[in-house]
Design a protein around this motif. Structure first.
Motif, PDB file in Angstrom:
ATOM      1  N   GLU A 157     -10.705  -1.669   4.301  1.00 56.75           N
ATOM      2  CA  GLU A 157     -10.380  -1.068   5.588  1.00 56.75           C
ATOM      3  C   GLU A 157     -11.407   0.010   5.903  1.00 56.75           C
ATOM      4  OE1 GLU A 157      -6.708   1.418   7.640  1.00 56.75           O
ATOM      5  OE2 GLU A 157      -6.299   0.114   5.953  1.00 56.75           O
ATOM      6  N   ALA A 161      -1.790  -7.244  -2.457  1.00 61.36           N
ATOM      7  CA  ALA A 161      -1.463  -7.130  -1.036  1.00 61.36           C
ATOM      8  C   ALA A 161      -2.721  -6.912  -0.197  1.00 61.36           C
ATOM      9  CB  ALA A 161      -0.477  -5.988  -0.824  1.00 61.36           C
ATOM     10  N   GLU A 162      -3.626  -6.058  -0.664  1.00 61.66           N
ATOM     11  CA  GLU A 162      -4.845  -5.760   0.096  1.00 61.66           C
ATOM     12  C   GLU A 162      -5.741  -6.983   0.229  1.00 61.66           C
ATOM     13  OE1 GLU A 162      -5.027  -1.114  -1.418  1.00 61.66           O
ATOM     14  OE2 GLU A 162      -6.459  -2.556  -2.208  1.00 61.66           O
ATOM     15  N   GLU A 200      -4.190  -9.418   2.628  1.00 63.29           N
ATOM     16  CA  GLU A 200      -4.264  -8.914   4.005  1.00 63.29           C
ATOM     17  C   GLU A 200      -5.632  -9.154   4.644  1.00 63.29           C
ATOM     18  OE1 GLU A 200      -4.256  -4.557   6.086  1.00 63.29           O
ATOM     19  OE2 GLU A 200      -2.714  -4.919   4.577  1.00 63.29           O
ATOM     20  N   GLY A 205      -1.102 -16.324   4.585  1.00 65.60           N
ATOM     21  CA  GLY A 205      -1.155 -14.868   4.553  1.00 65.60           C
ATOM     22  C   GLY A 205      -0.633 -14.197   3.299  1.00 65.60           C
TER      23      GLY A 205
END
Length: 190
Positions: free
Chosen positions: A82, A134-135, A138, A163
């Motif tokens: 991110e 999770a990252e 994502e 996903g």
């Protein structure tokens, strides 16, 4: 100067605010620890053990032997999870990336990452199995390998499906991966 002193001096030199990507990029190479960035906060872990590194090399070499030319397996490249004012940058033990980006970037965009490998260390189990799982899902990394260095070595192969990751297999002994690589996990213990 000892490694503990180096880490202490390094820690004292950190800015009193969350890191941005510019500050992350300005970190010196060869730090005495493994570092990642989580929402602008520098996460520091001890260097991995020799066994940890041997497991990572075993997996990397097996992957490299079967990848088509447009993909390559490399150790410890940063993956931008991110951006923004409080970025997250992870450093998987091994990544499979587009060969075209390998010589041009040290920090990879997740769109150019096919697979991430995390070899678990004491203190990283929850991070690898929950946060990074999770990252990586994502941001769309299609394959995720979690490796417990044992003995015995256990490799959990996860594939991205709508996903979220699903377990394809939990391998012991001989691992035959979806990408076509075969890994002799017992080789480290012979």
């Amino acid at each position: 100067m000892s490694a503990a002193t180096d880490i202490g001096a390094f820690a004292r030199a950190l800015p009193p605010h969350p890191f941005g990507l510019e500050e992350w990029d300005a970190l010196p190479e060869g730090l005495p620890a493994k570092v990642e960035l989580l929402e602008g906060v520098l996460m520091v872990r001890s260097r991995p053990s020799a066994r940890h590194q041997r497991v990572a090399v075993l997996v990397m070499n097996a992957l490299a032997a079967v990848l088509p030319p447009e993909w390559c397996a490399v150790p410890k490249l940063d993956v931008l999870i991110e951006g923004g004012p409080t970025p997250t940058v992870r450093a998987p033990d091994v990544v499979v990336i587009r060969t075209a980006t390998a010589d041009h970037r040290t920090r990879q965009d997740p769109a150019d990452v096919l697979l991430a490998v995390e070899v678990q260390s004491p203190g990283s189990r929850r991070t690898d199995r929950v946060a990074k799982l999770a990252e990586y899902a994502e941001v769309g990394i299609a394959h995720y390998l979690l490796v417990e260095p044992g003995p015995p070595v256990v490799l959990t192969e996860l594939l991205l499906d709508d996903g979220a990751y699903r377990v394809r297999a939990e391998h012991r002994g001989r691992a035959e991966l979806a990408l076509g690589a075969t890994i002799d996990l017992d080789a480290l213990d012979r």
